[in-house]
Design a protein around this motif. Structure first.
Motif, PDB file in Angstrom:
ATOM      1  N   ARG A 226     -10.009 -31.604  30.452  1.00 42.72           N
ATOM      2  CA  ARG A 226     -10.555 -30.345  31.300  1.00 42.72           C
ATOM      3  C   ARG A 226     -10.113 -29.046  30.948  1.00 42.72           C
ATOM      4  O   ARG A 226     -11.317 -28.171  30.952  1.00 42.72           O
ATOM      5  N   ASN A 227      -9.034 -29.025  30.361  1.00 44.62           N
ATOM      6  CA  ASN A 227      -8.550 -27.474  30.076  1.00 44.62           C
ATOM      7  C   ASN A 227      -8.906 -27.143  28.555  1.00 44.62           C
ATOM      8  O   ASN A 227      -8.282 -26.062  28.140  1.00 44.62           O
ATOM      9  N   PHE A 228      -9.596 -27.774  27.637  1.00 46.72           N
ATOM     10  CA  PHE A 228      -9.924 -27.412  26.218  1.00 46.72           C
ATOM     11  C   PHE A 228     -11.391 -27.385  26.023  1.00 46.72           C
ATOM     12  O   PHE A 228     -12.157 -28.070  26.605  1.00 46.72           O
ATOM     13  N   THR A 229     -11.809 -26.550  25.393  1.00 45.57           N
ATOM     14  CA  THR A 229     -12.901 -26.177  25.001  1.00 45.57           C
ATOM     15  C   THR A 229     -12.782 -26.351  23.466  1.00 45.57           C
ATOM     16  O   THR A 229     -12.187 -25.219  22.654  1.00 45.57           O
ATOM     17  N   VAL A 230     -13.430 -27.001  22.686  1.00 45.26           N
ATOM     18  CA  VAL A 230     -13.121 -27.294  21.281  1.00 45.26           C
ATOM     19  C   VAL A 230     -14.489 -27.579  20.420  1.00 45.26           C
ATOM     20  O   VAL A 230     -15.266 -28.255  21.029  1.00 45.26           O
ATOM     21  N   TRP A 231     -14.526 -27.221  19.147  1.00 46.57           N
ATOM     22  CA  TRP A 231     -15.563 -27.842  18.449  1.00 46.57           C
ATOM     23  C   TRP A 231     -15.177 -27.860  17.085  1.00 46.57           C
ATOM     24  O   TRP A 231     -14.017 -27.377  16.534  1.00 46.57           O
ATOM     25  N   ARG A 232     -16.116 -28.543  16.112  1.00 45.41           N
ATOM     26  CA  ARG A 232     -15.638 -28.832  14.818  1.00 45.41           C
ATOM     27  C   ARG A 232     -15.835 -27.528  13.965  1.00 45.41           C
ATOM     28  O   ARG A 232     -17.062 -27.072  13.872  1.00 45.41           O
ATOM     29  N   ASN A 233     -15.034 -27.094  13.235  1.00 52.56           N
ATOM     30  CA  ASN A 233     -15.209 -25.919  12.379  1.00 52.56           C
ATOM     31  C   ASN A 233     -15.385 -26.390  10.918  1.00 52.56           C
ATOM     32  O   ASN A 233     -14.697 -27.448  10.649  1.00 52.56           O
ATOM     33  N   ASN A 234     -16.418 -26.091  10.137  1.00 53.39           N
ATOM     34  CA  ASN A 234     -16.807 -26.522   8.760  1.00 53.39           C
ATOM     35  C   ASN A 234     -16.774 -25.607   7.831  1.00 53.39           C
ATOM     36  O   ASN A 234     -17.418 -24.328   8.065  1.00 53.39           O
ATOM     37  N   THR A 235     -16.548 -25.830   6.453  1.00 55.64           N
ATOM     38  CA  THR A 235     -16.860 -24.899   5.524  1.00 55.64           C
ATOM     39  C   THR A 235     -17.211 -25.559   4.294  1.00 55.64           C
ATOM     40  O   THR A 235     -17.316 -26.579   4.086  1.00 55.64           O
ATOM     41  N   GLY A 236     -18.013 -24.991   3.565  1.00 53.77           N
ATOM     42  CA  GLY A 236     -18.527 -25.532   2.215  1.00 53.77           C
ATOM     43  C   GLY A 236     -19.749 -24.869   1.651  1.00 53.77           C
ATOM     44  O   GLY A 236     -19.674 -23.666   1.670  1.00 53.77           O
ATOM     45  N   VAL A 237     -20.543 -25.514   0.843  1.00 55.20           N
ATOM     46  CA  VAL A 237     -21.482 -25.063   0.032  1.00 55.20           C
ATOM     47  C   VAL A 237     -22.851 -25.812   0.125  1.00 55.20           C
ATOM     48  O   VAL A 237     -22.532 -27.173   0.309  1.00 55.20           O
ATOM     49  N   GLY A 238     -24.101 -25.450   0.203  1.00 52.94           N
ATOM     50  CA  GLY A 238     -25.193 -26.088   0.125  1.00 52.94           C
ATOM     51  C   GLY A 238     -26.221 -25.484  -0.968  1.00 52.94           C
ATOM     52  O   GLY A 238     -25.899 -24.427  -1.152  1.00 52.94           O
ATOM     53  N   LYS A 239     -26.657 -26.614  -1.605  1.00 55.72           N
ATOM     54  CA  LYS A 239     -27.703 -26.170  -2.511  1.00 55.72           C
ATOM     55  C   LYS A 239     -29.146 -26.212  -1.825  1.00 55.72           C
ATOM     56  O   LYS A 239     -29.486 -27.207  -1.401  1.00 55.72           O
ATOM     57  N   TYR A 240     -29.662 -25.181  -2.235  1.00 50.93           N
ATOM     58  CA  TYR A 240     -31.208 -25.003  -1.592  1.00 50.93           C
ATOM     59  C   TYR A 240     -32.153 -24.497  -2.722  1.00 50.93           C
ATOM     60  O   TYR A 240     -32.062 -24.017  -3.841  1.00 50.93           O
ATOM     61  N   ASP A 241     -33.354 -25.023  -2.534  1.00 48.04           N
ATOM     62  CA  ASP A 241     -34.425 -24.635  -3.348  1.00 48.04           C
ATOM     63  C   ASP A 241     -35.201 -23.517  -2.864  1.00 48.04           C
ATOM     64  O   ASP A 241     -35.564 -23.279  -1.808  1.00 48.04           O
ATOM     65  N   ASN A 242     -35.373 -22.502  -3.796  1.00 45.76           N
ATOM     66  CA  ASN A 242     -36.162 -21.340  -3.615  1.00 45.76           C
ATOM     67  C   ASN A 242     -37.725 -21.623  -3.811  1.00 45.76           C
ATOM     68  O   ASN A 242     -38.141 -22.718  -4.302  1.00 45.76           O
ATOM     69  N   LYS A 243     -38.536 -20.794  -3.179  1.00 43.99           N
ATOM     70  CA  LYS A 243     -39.865 -20.603  -3.151  1.00 43.99           C
ATOM     71  C   LYS A 243     -40.442 -21.027  -4.678  1.00 43.99           C
ATOM     72  O   LYS A 243     -41.493 -21.637  -5.207  1.00 43.99           O
TER      73      LYS A 243
END
Length: 128
Positions: free
Chosen positions: A31-48
């Motif tokens: 009840r007394n905690f509000t938590v979430w998963r924090n993540n770090t990293g890198v993503g590879k994306y395609d440009n137009k």
């Protein structure tokens, strides 16, 4: 602890991802905690135009679990860096935890059992 029976199902596994899941599942039930998963990293994306780009996200060194512990209308930041048994902190993780502690936050690291010990050590309320 108020809910030792519910803790038993989480014991006995070792991967860091499993430890993170156990910690998050446990904390989100309290009840007394509000938590979430924090993540770090890198993503590879395609440009137009067909080229690729890399996008970094998150801040390196911040804890895996972030949030707050709240009681009596006061919230205190809560950070927990999840490590499997024998896992070590990076210097950035160590610095973040120390800076958090120096500024009045709850901050620690370790596996699920270490989380339980830390919560008990700090005397935090584990009511469901």
């Amino acid at each position: 602890m108020n809910n030792k029976m519910s803790i038993q199902k989480y014991r006995g596994t070792t991967s860091e991802a499993t430890e993170q899941r156990k910690c998050l599942e446990y904390l989100t039930r309290l009840r007394n905690f509000t938590v979430w998963r924090n993540n770090t990293g890198v993503g590879k994306y395609d440009n137009k135009d067909g080229s690729k780009r890399f996008v970094r996200y998150g801040v390196v060194g911040l804890s895996d679990i972030m949030g707050s512990y709240h009681k009596d209308r006061v919230a205190v930041p809560f950070y927990f860096e999840v490590k499997k048994k024998g896992g070590r902190l990076t210097s950035l993780q160590r610095d973040f935890i120390q800076a958090s502690l120096d500024n009045g936050c709850y901050a620690h690291h370790g596996d699920f059992d270490d989380l339980l010990k830390y919560i008990e050590y700090e005397g935090l309320d584990t009511s469901l």
